[in-house]
Structures are given as structure tokens and as C-alpha cells.
Design an enzyme around this catalytic site. Structure first.
Site, PDB file in Angstrom:
ATOM      1  N   ASP A  21       0.880  -1.158   0.000  1.00  0.00           N
ATOM      2  CA  ASP A  21       0.000   0.000   0.000  1.00  0.00           C
ATOM      3  C   ASP A  21       0.928   1.221   0.000  1.00  0.00           C
ATOM      4  O   ASP A  21       2.098   1.139   0.408  1.00  0.00           O
ATOM      5  CB  ASP A  21      -0.948   0.010   1.210  1.00  0.00           C
ATOM      6  CG  ASP A  21      -2.128   0.967   0.981  1.00  0.00           C
ATOM      7  OD1 ASP A  21      -2.064   1.782   0.035  1.00  0.00           O
ATOM      8  OD2 ASP A  21      -3.094   0.922   1.748  1.00  0.00           O
TER       9      ASP A  21
HETATM   10  C1  BGC Z   1      -4.845   3.467  -0.013  1.00  0.00           C
HETATM   11  C2  BGC Z   1      -4.962   2.497  -1.171  1.00  0.00           C
HETATM   12  C3  BGC Z   1      -4.729   3.219  -2.462  1.00  0.00           C
HETATM   13  C4  BGC Z   1      -3.361   3.865  -2.405  1.00  0.00           C
HETATM   14  C5  BGC Z   1      -3.008   4.635  -3.659  1.00  0.00           C
HETATM   15  C6  BGC Z   1      -3.548   4.244  -0.061  1.00  0.00           C
HETATM   16  O1  BGC Z   1      -3.535   5.257   0.893  1.00  0.00           O
HETATM   17  O2  BGC Z   1      -4.931   2.772   1.204  1.00  0.00           O
HETATM   18  O3  BGC Z   1      -6.212   1.860  -1.162  1.00  0.00           O
HETATM   19  O4  BGC Z   1      -4.842   2.347  -3.536  1.00  0.00           O
HETATM   20  O5  BGC Z   1      -3.318   4.784  -1.325  1.00  0.00           O
HETATM   21  O6  BGC Z   1      -3.770   5.776  -3.769  1.00  0.00           O
END
Ligand code: BGC
Length: 756
Positions: free
Chosen positions: A229
Site C-alpha cells: 500500500d
Molecule cells: C490506499 C490504497 C490506495 C493507495 C493509492 C492508499 O492510501 O490505502 O487503497 O490504492 O493509497 O492511492
């Protein structure tokens, strides 16, 4: 392309450069070898492609796109085909926009209705979440773009999401928090998996070899890549050896250098680096070899699709006196800011920059007999008497009043959790006052997660619309006027109040430790076991028609755990309009040596029936439908015994029920110790054979009070003597044998029992 061969031509530096992003959304190219940069983007209910100015919080703009129903709504469809269509639509958009991977679906289990991101997740039930996410995955990947199923795993809260440790026991992980991921990997063949920010039992998901290798790859056969993530990496070197293939976004090269140094210093095996690079390239090549940038991305068509799908997700919760559907001849007062400016998606990384938004009033503005009043403002929680007065005026003049309410953006979002389940006061007050002047008040809700409804008895009808995407207004109009017969079902329990929820006592934990005390009893598994009153149960939803069930048949009354059981049931549309019904099959273990829920959803299907039509729905269920996770076997296990097969209209309304006996084909190995108690040993005939000499030796007496003395009879009843004996550990026999039996002799017997 021979990926191994390609990787073998790379320098260590080139390989390490591929282990993290070039920027927010792109991987690095290796021009020398003709490897291009690949781009990924957020989703999953639309496209959030940031052409410039990347961020993972939904702050900067992204290109214009289509917002389809969010997972909160899509789950309420209980419709695999609908989720497949969402996946396909997003897949087409990705192909058109040259994106290799779309970051979704988000499939974390709704442990608490407080979680700020519940609008992005499907359900409190792992089976439902897994089935729908797999359909989404198959749809999207049919366009040769990868999903990134997220957030693996146990990401159940937003507060402290990057530091908290989810303390979860193995059985709970396996039965509640893993199965949706397992399904998407095994059956959906997900191209990529995104690891969660949090730790699980102390270990960051981004560096957890058990999670990323043992479970994901060795057990489930995952062959794609794991991406962090955004910003989830703690120790990149540990991550590489644990199976975290790609770090996102860019670490500015610093982590790549660390990895390189570790390889040079001999503390990290270069083979681990190779494996990560191979995994990444294998997936990106799959995209590249099938890239179709000429794919048509028809925004208008997708907008129409969004409206059609949103209607199939709406859940009719209440419809007293058949106040719905509305008739075109009726005077209707539409009230509420959301009727003009709908809330249809949540904030954060999934936020779509919509090319068009259709509100309910956009649909109804030309209808004679429809009036509108704003009723409340979303910027202020306090009731506005001027707005209320105007609402009361239009409501009093109409045959029916439709209030469109729900949660404003500030109430739920990625990044933080709710602290209560209330709607804004200005809305609850409005509903109460309108219901006083119009006896036919109908409430439509736009919200990503459950709200308390103290006003429920005052209104005639409630439609739960969740966050239905940019064409939610069209869908709402079609439901209200009966152009679409409501067919959504609740993918989560709606509790009466926050204090009733399963993890109310421990949600979010203390500091950075969150203990999942409720274990497997999440959602309806908890409410139903505790017989707690709920507002509406899991699986609940009404229709404008009614369905009747009959003729439940099982292919057999006795099966082995390796067999497939076929379950059939007839469903009839006994009403006067066409409608769709969600047929739900639950299984309950009648007697078990471990704690089990009353019943668990194990199959479902959605069918459409004309008035008077009957269809037979047939399900096939196997071992997993009966099994629990046995922590001694570290595997799924079915205990021999009777199980209820129940066809339900929701998790607590059983329509038809049958019993099947399932015979286990697996012997759980005995593992007694000298501390095992008699009650456990008595259940095992082999053990009793070995222990017979002791038992016959009268060491425990007959278990019956001899009755010689009245005083003794009073002091020790038969029940008490039996209970005491049953609770005695084997070793205590030595103490009571007056030297006839030694500890060693008992240990020998135990060994004999264990070795079969
Ligand atoms: C979120 C993800 C997301 C990623 C990219 C993160 O903060 O938890 O779900 O895909 O950011 O934006």
C-alpha cells in the site's frame, strides 16, 4: 517473453531499480533492455488516473471518469454478474488509458460499522465479499488489466492504520479475514495483491513472510506480484525476502540502494530480488502483450450502466401500506439536499472525478406534481428553521413526502473512522417534523455505512441506497416509481445502536495494539449468536412483489466431507410484478466441539421471476461449507455430525430447513498430555481402551454415590462426583492411587494413546 532470461541479463542495480516506483503511479523503465514504465491507477468503482500531481489521498485532480456504484452498494446487489460488469467497465477504461493495473477491489471485512472506509468494502461476510470481488476481478481481468486486491490483510480501521497491530488468532484470520482474498487469488487469479499498512500480530504486512509467501503463494498458488500500500514499507530489505515485490510509491531510490547494499553485504539473497523482479515483469508483460489502447471508453454508455446497476443495489427496508412505488398521478414532495446534490461516493484514494452526475431532481424536475425543498444543509449539522419550514410546507401539500438523507462527506472517509452512527441532527429533525405533517413519509438514504434510525417508526418506507455512483439519481427515481423492482439485500447487519456492535468494547484497541476479541463472531455471526435485537439483519431486503419457497431437496441425507451436496429449492413469484430474488443458503453445525456461529452464508443466487413463475435454484456445496479452521491441523476440518441446511430470507429468518449428516474422512491426531482431563479422554474410545485398567481399578469409584451415609450423600451428589471426576487431569490419578500408579506409568499410557 522469457522473463527469467530477461532478468538474467540485468545488473543488480537495474533489478533493484524495479523494486520501487519511479513516481506515484509509474514503475521505472529499463531502457537498455526495452522494458517500459508501467502505470497503475486507483479505482475500483471507476478510474482515478492522475495525469499530473500524484497523491494517494484523493486531493489532486484526476482525469474525468465514471463513478460506478461503490462496493458498499455493489455488495447489496448480491449479484456476481453486476460486479463483473463493474470490473469490465473499469477494465475498458484502464485499457483506453494505458493502465496495467487498477488498484482494487478493496475487500476488507467490515469488522465495525465505524470504519471510515466501509463504503469501499463489500461486507461483514467473507463468503459474500469473496464471491463479489472475484466476479469484479474476472470482469476487469477479462480486459487484460490486472486487479490489485487490497488491503491484505486485517485492515479494519483507518485511525492508526499505518501503525496498529491487529492481534488476531489464526482461526479468525482463516475464517473471517482471509477467505475473500483466498477466493480472489485461487478462483479470480488476481494479478496483484496490495499488502495492508497495519501489522498483524506484531509484524508489518509488508514484511510478513507467512502472509506473503506461505499463505499467499504456497497455499493459495498466487503467481502475480505483491505491491505495498502506498507508503506501507517499513524495512524494504525484510520486505524483499518476505515477498513484497513492488514498493509504491517511489522511495526516491533510497530503498533500492538499501536492497543493493544488503545483497552486496550478503544479508539478502539475490535470488529474492530476482523473484520480485520476475513477478513484477511477468504481470506487466501480460498487460503489455495484450494492450489495446484503441479500446473504446464510452463515458455516456458507462454513465447509463452506472444508473442501471445502482438501481439493482438499492435495498427496500420498509414499505408499510405499500406506500411505494409512487404513482405518477400522486403529488410528491421531494426533500433534502441530497436529492439535488447526491452523495454517491466516498472521500480518499477512490474518489472519482465524475464527468457527469445525475441527481434525483435531475430526473424528476419536469414531472408535474413533484415539488422540491432543500430541507437541510450538508455544511451544518444544526437544523435550519427556514429550510425546515419550507420542507414542511411542500410536505403538507403533497400526497407523499420523499426525504433524501444520509451521511455527508465529512461523516465518513478514508483516513479516519466514525465515532458514532448518528446522522446529522438537521436531517433526523427534518425527518421527524416532516413525518408529523405527512403520514406517507419515505426516506431514501445515501450513506456508505450503517446509521442509527431513531425515526424509523415515524416513516412509512425506507430505501437504503448506499453510495451508488454518479447516476444514483436515475436509479433512485426508477426504484421510487417502480420502474425497477427493488432487489438489493443488506450485505451487513444494521445495528440498533453502536453499543450493540461486535467489537464495540475493543475496536481500534489501545495505542497501537488492537485485539480482535470478538474472534470469528463478526457481523451477523455475533448478533445472531447473542440474539441481539438489530434494526435489520444481514441479507434483509423487500420487494414490490413477494416470493414463496418450497420443495427443499438435498441430494443425500448423509455425505462424507469429500462429497458435494446438491441443494435445490423452488422459488415462486407470488405477487403481481416481475422481480428479482436473492436466494440465500446458510449452514449451521448442530453440535460442535468448537465455538461456531448459528449459521453462515455458504451460497447465494439471484434470479428473476415473472409474476406466477417458478424457478428451481440449485446449489452445490462441498467441504468448506461445513468446515471450521482447525488450529491443530492448520487446515479446514469438518467434525462428523449433523448440519442444518437452511434457505433464509436473511440471517435470522429461516424459510426452509433440512438436515444432512457429514462424516469426516480426516482423523485429527490425538495429542493428549498427562494434564488432559477425563472428559476429553472419555470422548475417545481408543483412549478409554487403554485407560480401562485404571477405570476398573476403582480409582474413581463407580462415579455413583454409594449412599452409605446420608451426610456424604448431602455433601456429594452423584452429579457432583461425576463432574469432579470428569474434570480431573490424568496426572491426578497418580496422586489418588496411593502409589499404585506412578506419573511415569501415566505418561506411558498417554504416549500409547497419542501414538494410536
Ligand atoms: C490506499 C490504497 C490506495 C493507495 C493509492 C492508499 O492510501 O490505502 O487503497 O490504492 O493509497 O492511492
Amino acid at each position: 517473453m522469457d522473463i527469467k532470461q530477461l532478468v538474467s541479463q540485468m545488473t543488480l542495480e537495474e533489478k533493484c531499480s524495479l523494486l520501487s516506483g519511479a513516481d506515484f503511479w509509474r514503475t521505472r523503465p529499463v531502457e537498455r533492455l526495452g522494458i517500459p514504465a508501467f502505470m497503475v491507477s486507483d479505482g475500483p468503482h471507476g478510474l482515478r488516473k492522475q495525469a499530473e500531481g500524484g497523491d494517494h489521498l484523493g486531493i489532486n485532480d484526476s482525469i474525468k471518469a465514471v463513478c460506478l456504484p461503490t462496493a458498499s452498494a455493489a455488495a447489496a446487489s448480491f449479484d456476481r454478474d453486476l460486479c463483473r460488469q463493474i470490473g469490465e467497465a473499469v477494465g475498458d477504461a484502464c485499457q483506453h488509458e494505458k493502465l496495467a493495473v487498477n488498484l482494487g477491489p478493496a475487500i476488507n471485512i467490515k469488522r465495525s460499522p465505524l470504519c471510515g472506509r466501509n463504503f469501499e468494502y463489500y461486507s461483514e461476510d467473507p463468503y459474500l465479499a469473496g464471491e463479489l470481488a472475484t466476479a469484479h476481478t474476472k470482469g476487469l481481468q477479462s480486459r487484460n488489466v490486472g486487479v490489485s486486491v487490497k488491503h491484505f490483510a486485517a485492515n479494519s480501521q483507518e485511525n492508526r492504520r499505518m501503525s496498529t497491530s491487529a492481534e488476531v488468532d489464526e482461526r479468525t484470520l482463516r475464517e473471517i479475514y482471509f477467505p475473500a482474498f483466498e477466493k480472489v487469488v485461487r478462483d479470480g487469479k488476481a494479478w496483484t495483491v496490495m499488502c495492508s499498512y497495519n501489522r498483524i500480530n506484531g509484524v508489518y504486512s509488508s514484511e510478513n513472510p507467512w502472509l506473503l509467501k506461505t499463505v499467499l503463494r504456497d497455499e493459495w498458488g498466487f503467481d502475480g506480484y505483491v505491491v505495498s500500500d502506498w507508503g506501507a514499507v517499513n524495512d524494504r530489505v525484510k520486505g524483499v525476502s518476505a515477498g513484497l515485490d513492488l514498493e509504491m510509491p517511489s522511495s526516491g531510490g533510497s530503498n533500492d540502494r538499501r536492497v543493493m547494499e544488503a545483497v552486496k553485504a550478503g544479508t539478502l539473497d539475490e535470488k529474492d530480488v530476482d523473484a520480485c523482479v520476475e513477478n513484477i515483469l511477468r504481470i506487466h508483460t501480460r498487460y503489455l502483450e495484450n494492450a489495446k489502447p484503441e479500446t473504446v471508453w464510452d463515458l455516456d454508455a458507462q454513465h447509463e450502466l452506472a444508473g442501471k446497476l445502482a438501481a439493482e443495489c438499492m435495498v427496500l427496508l420498509k414499505n408499510e401500506d405499500r406506500v411505494l412505488p409512487l404513482k405518477e398521478t400522486e403529488k410528491v414532495a421531494v426533500i433534502g439536499k441530497f436529492a439535488a446534490v447526491p452523495r454517491f461516493q466516498g472521500g480518499g484514494s477512490s474518489h472519482i472525478n465524475c464527468f457527469r452526475i445525475t441527481s434525483l431532481m435531475d430526473e424528476l424536475k419536469d414531472c408535474s406534481g413533484v415539488t422540491y425543498a432543500q430541507g437541510y444543509d450538508t455544511a451544518d449539522e444544526q437544523p435550519d428553521e427556514t429550510l425546515i419550514a419550507e420542507a414542511l410546507r411542500v410536505a403538507a401539500e403533497a400526497d407523499k413526502a420523499v426525504i433524501v438523507a444520509g451521511l455527508p462527506d465529512s461523516f465518513e472517509s478514508e483516513g479516519y473512522d466514525r465515532t458514532h452512527l448518528r446522522m446529522p441532527l438537521c436531517q433526523t429533525e427534518l425527518i421527524r417534523r416532516v413525518a408529523e405533517v405527512n403520514p406517507n413519509t419515505i426516506v431514501v438514504l445515501y450513506n456508505g455505512s450503517p446509521v442509527e434510525m431513531p425515526w424509523l417508526p415515524l416513516v412509512k418506507a425506507v430505501v437504503e441506497g448506499y453510495l451508488g455512483g454518479q447516476a444514483v439519481g436515475t436509479a433512485t427515481a426508477n426504484i421510487l416509481y417502480g420502474k425497477v423492482n427493488p432487489c438489493g439485500r443488506l450485505p451487513e447487519t444494521l445495528p440498533v445502536k453502536l453499543e450493540d456492535t461486535p467489537c464495540f468494547l475493543s475496536y481500534e484497541g489501545e495505542g497501537d495494539t488492537g485485539v480482535y476479541n470478538e474472534g470469528i463472531f463478526v457481523g451477523y455471526r455475533y448478533y445472531d449468536k447473542k440474539k441481539t435485537d438489530v434494526l435489520f439483519p444481514f441479507g434483509y431486503g423487500l420487494s414490490y412483489t413477494k416470493f414463496e419457497y418450497s420443495n427443499l431437496r438435498l441430494s443425500s441425507k448423509e455425505i462424507r466431507d469429500t462429497d458435494i451436496l446438491t441443494v435445490s429449492v423452488d422459488v415462486t413469484n407470488a405477487g403481481s410484478v416481475k422481480g428479482k430474488e436473492v436466494v440465500q443458503l446458510y449452514v449451521g453445525d448442530i453440535e460442535s466441539s468448537v465455538f461456531r456461529p448459528v449459521r453462515e452464508l455458504k451460497e447465494f443466487g439471484k434470479i428473476e421471476l415473472e409474476p406466477g413463475e417458478t424457478k428451481t435454484v440449485t446449489f452445490e456445496i462441498g467441504k468448506r461449507a461445513f468446515a471450521y479452521w482447525n488450529t491443530r491441523l492448520h487446515d479446514w476440518h469438518v467434525e462428523t455430525g449433523d448440519f442444518r441446511i437452511e434457505i433464509c430470507s436473511d440471517s435470522r429468518t429461516v424459510l426452509l430447513s433440512e438436515t444432512v449428516r457429514v462424516e469426516s474422512t480426516v482423523q485429527v491426531p490425538a495429542h493428549y498430555t498427562v494434564n488432559s482431563i477425563m472428559a476429553d479422554l472419555i470422548a475417545n474410545p481408543k483412549a478409554m481402551e487403554i485407560l480401562r485398567p485404571i477405570m476398573q481399578g476403582g480409582l474413581f469409584g463407580s462415579g455413583e454415590n454409594s449412599g452409605d451415609s446420608d451426610a456424604a450423600g448431602e455433601a456429594i451428589s452423584d452429579e457432583m462426583a461425576k463432574a469432579m471426576m470428569m474434570n480431573m487431569p490424568l496426572r491426578s490419578i497418580a496422586s489418588f492411587s496411593g502409589g499404585a500408579l506412578t506419573y511415569d506409568m501415566i505418561q506411558k499410557m498417554v504416549d500409547q494413546i497419542n501414538n494410536g
